[in-house]
Design an enzyme around this catalytic site. Structure first.
Site, PDB file in Angstrom:
ATOM      1  N   LYS A  95       1.388   2.380   3.003  1.00  0.00           N
ATOM      2  CA  LYS A  95       2.589   2.208   3.809  1.00  0.00           C
ATOM      3  C   LYS A  95       2.496   3.215   5.069  1.00  0.00           C
ATOM      4  CE  LYS A  95       7.528   2.542   2.923  1.00  0.00           C
ATOM      5  NZ  LYS A  95       8.559   2.825   1.930  1.00  0.00           N
ATOM      6  N   SER A 172      11.887  -0.907   0.918  1.00  0.00           N
ATOM      7  CA  SER A 172      11.302  -0.713   2.306  1.00  0.00           C
ATOM      8  C   SER A 172       9.770  -0.645   2.287  1.00  0.00           C
ATOM      9  CB  SER A 172      11.866   0.748   2.856  1.00  0.00           C
ATOM     10  OG  SER A 172      11.143   1.869   2.168  1.00  0.00           O
ATOM     11  N   SER A 196      12.353   1.578  -3.295  1.00  0.00           N
ATOM     12  CA  SER A 196      11.579   1.109  -2.433  1.00  0.00           C
ATOM     13  C   SER A 196      10.187   0.397  -2.455  1.00  0.00           C
ATOM     14  CB  SER A 196      11.697   1.766  -1.172  1.00  0.00           C
ATOM     15  OG  SER A 196      12.873   1.908  -0.411  1.00  0.00           O
TER      16      SER A 196
END
Lengths: 489, 73
Positions: A95, A172, A196
């Site tokens: 990420k 996320s 997330s």
């Protein structure tokens, strides 16, 4: 479900699986036997990115040359008899809130478009030391956070769910989930502040592992909420998640909240089964439970039945508070800590923030110190009570995301995906939790969670592995359009 | 995504709060959002305080608010 089972029965042999859809464990075995070159494996992933990432938008930055150099080095080392371990030569991505020295960290934000990191996150360094090959940086909600609202106002396209590209990936960790499901990386690292890792894993049919608070270092990552943030893997199988967690768990003096805990062997008893184990089953969420989709509930009950059939003793369990209570407490802590991390940007450059982040920052701005401390007090009580509720069991199973992935063109339904779930409770308390696929409804993945006592990851993985081995859900990959070659549906 | 319209008195309060707390050059959109979020925050905090009150902890006993769990030694 029956249709999927039949497709699984009809699945092609492993030899026909494209390289980019190999599991980490299988790729590692082939690399170790020198049947598979890390360079060829990398090329397969880069080809996959070229073929489908224009559809799923899993990447923000692909580090092609860096990855090629690492793959060539891995190939030479292995040819020379210096195999580092099961991750040697395996392509992965992170990420875009993990820093990698010399590579830009954008956090998918206009605030950081030109930020080139001068440090490497500990977890990335650990994976590279194990020989894994970094492919690049993955899409995310802005700065790994937000209000749950998805607006198309960030500098990169919204990641798309490979099972249905008109749908949300969850968030996320949008890019990590899209990448592993689409085969643009064999595994990925995400971060989980209120679900997330697990919510994207649920939406995209993956394993998402949020470890015990402090087990995996957060050093070298963008801060979101220091007391709720957890780093962990998204992977296709439980064994893959165990392999990755084995490489990144451990004390790190660079992270002041890193636990000085002895490392557990996550693989030794992975396939020991669940015979004789006592597993708590949380079914009653009071009024919060009314939001649980019927398909999710039915799949969860089948999961309970499967575990019982495998010899586990399933007993009713309860959480000590409503999901709303956990969520409200976590949210106030989240607002305060996130605002503290990003206050300067908010006060001086909020016009560069997307609407979702700006809304969250405004909540933090409006909060008082005494309110934050009230939430911390509430957390202490909830954490202790939750630990007392979980500790009697080897593991506890409960639903994760209550809905299937919502459509992106129905924005009013998106916040419900982020709100209606049983994930953020374990960010608040710090207990480990794994999201596992439990089947499909109308071609979309269903999910549940396996949670347990602090540092109980080995047992949670064992339970999840037993369930995974008894079900066909890992035999089916999403089918993407264009020149996709990986789907089996 | 725009914040909903607010009463002028809400916006005046939001403007005063913004000034006191360093939010300079707040736009009308900033103030509408701030007014809405102040309401949201107040509602959430009220539930936490109500739930915490159930624990009936004595105010004169020192408590340390830890991280989610202490590191193992």
């Amino acid at each position: 479900v029956e249709a999927v089972s039949k497709r699984a029965d009809d699945a092609e042999s492993r030899a026909d699986v494209p390289l980019y859809h190999l599991t980490v464990a299988e790729a590692g075995r082939r690399v170790a036997r020198r049947e598979l070159s890390p360079v060829d494996l990398l090329d397969a992933c880069l080809g996959r990115i070229a073929a489908v990432d224009g559809i799923v938008h899993s990447y923000i930055t692909v580090t092609v040359e860096r990855a090629r150099a690492a793959a060539r080095e891995a190939e030479a080392e292995i040819a020379g008899g210096r195999l580092r371990g099961p991750l040697h030569g395996i392509p992965f991505a992170v990420k875009d809130n993990y820093h990698v020295a010399g590579v830009r960290t954008t956090g998918a934000s206009r605030l950081m478009l030109d930020h080139v990191a001068d440090t490497t996150a500990t977890a990335v360094a650990q994976l590279e030391a194990a020989g894994a090959i970094l492919l690049g940086k993955l899409n995310t909600w802005e700065l790994g956070t937000g209000s749950g609202m998805v607006t198309d106002d960030l500098p990169f396209p919204i990641a798309r769910n490979p099972w249905d590209t008109e749908r949300l990936t969850g968030g996320s960790s949008t890019g990590p989930a899209a990448a592993v499901a689409a085969g643009t990386a064999l595994f990925a690292l995400g971060s989980d502040t209120g679900g997330s890792i697990r919510l994207p894993a649920a939406a995209c049919g993956l394993i998402g592992l949020k470890p015990t608070y402090g087990l995996v270092s957060r050093a070298g990552c963008l801060p979101n909420c220091w007391s709720l943030d957890h780093n962990g893997p998204l992977a296709w199988t439980i064994e893959d998640a165990a392999l990755v967690l084995s490489a990144i768990a451990g004390h790190d003096g660079s992270d002041p909240t890193s636990a000085d805990a002895p490392s557990a062997n996550l693989l030794r008893d992975l396939r020991a089964g669940v015979g004789g184990l006592t597993i708590g089953v949380v079914r009653d969420f009071g009024p919060d439970g009314e939001a649980l989709d019927a398909a999710q509930r039915e799949a969860f009950e089948r999961m309970v039945g499967t575990l019982e059939g495998l010899g586990a003793h399933l007993v009713p369990a309860r959480l000590p508070a409503s999901l709303t209570e956990y969520r409200h407490t976590a949210r106030v802590i989240n607002w305060a800590e996130s605002y503290s991390a990003h206050e300067e940007d908010f006060l001086e450059r909020r016009h560069l923030m997307g609407a979702s982040l700006r809304e969250k920052m405004m909540c933090g701005f409006a909060l008082r110190a005494a309110d934050y401390l009230a939430a911390l007090r509430r957390r202490r009580i909830l954490s202790r009570a939750t630990d007392e509720a979980i500790s009697p069991y080897d593991a506890v199973v409960l639903p994760g995301a209550f809905h299937v992935a919502p459509r992106l063109d129905e924005p009013d339904t998106i916040p419900a995906y982020t709100i209606d779930n049983a994930c953020s409770a374990f960010n608040l308390t710090g207990h480990p939790a794994i999201c596992v696929p439990t089947g499909f409804a109308d071609g979309l993945p269903l999910n549940a969670q396996v949670v347990g006592p602090y540092y109980g990851e080995a047992m949670l993985l064992r339970v999840a592995q037993a369930y995974e081995s008894a079900t066909p859900w890992r035999e089916v990959r999403p089918r993407l359009g264009g020149n996709d070659l990986g789907g089996k549906q | 995504v725009s914040a909903p319209e607010r009463d002028p008195s809400d916006l005046d309060e939001a403007a005063a709060f913004a000034r006191r707390n360093g939010l300079v050059e707040a736009t009308p959109e900033d103030l509408r959002l701030l007014a809405a979020m102040r309401e949201r925050v107040a509602a959430q905090v009220a539930t936490i305080r109500r739930d915490y009150a159930k624990a009936d902890e004595p105010a004169h006993v020192f408590q340390v608010e830890p991280s989610p769990r202490p590191p193992k030694s």
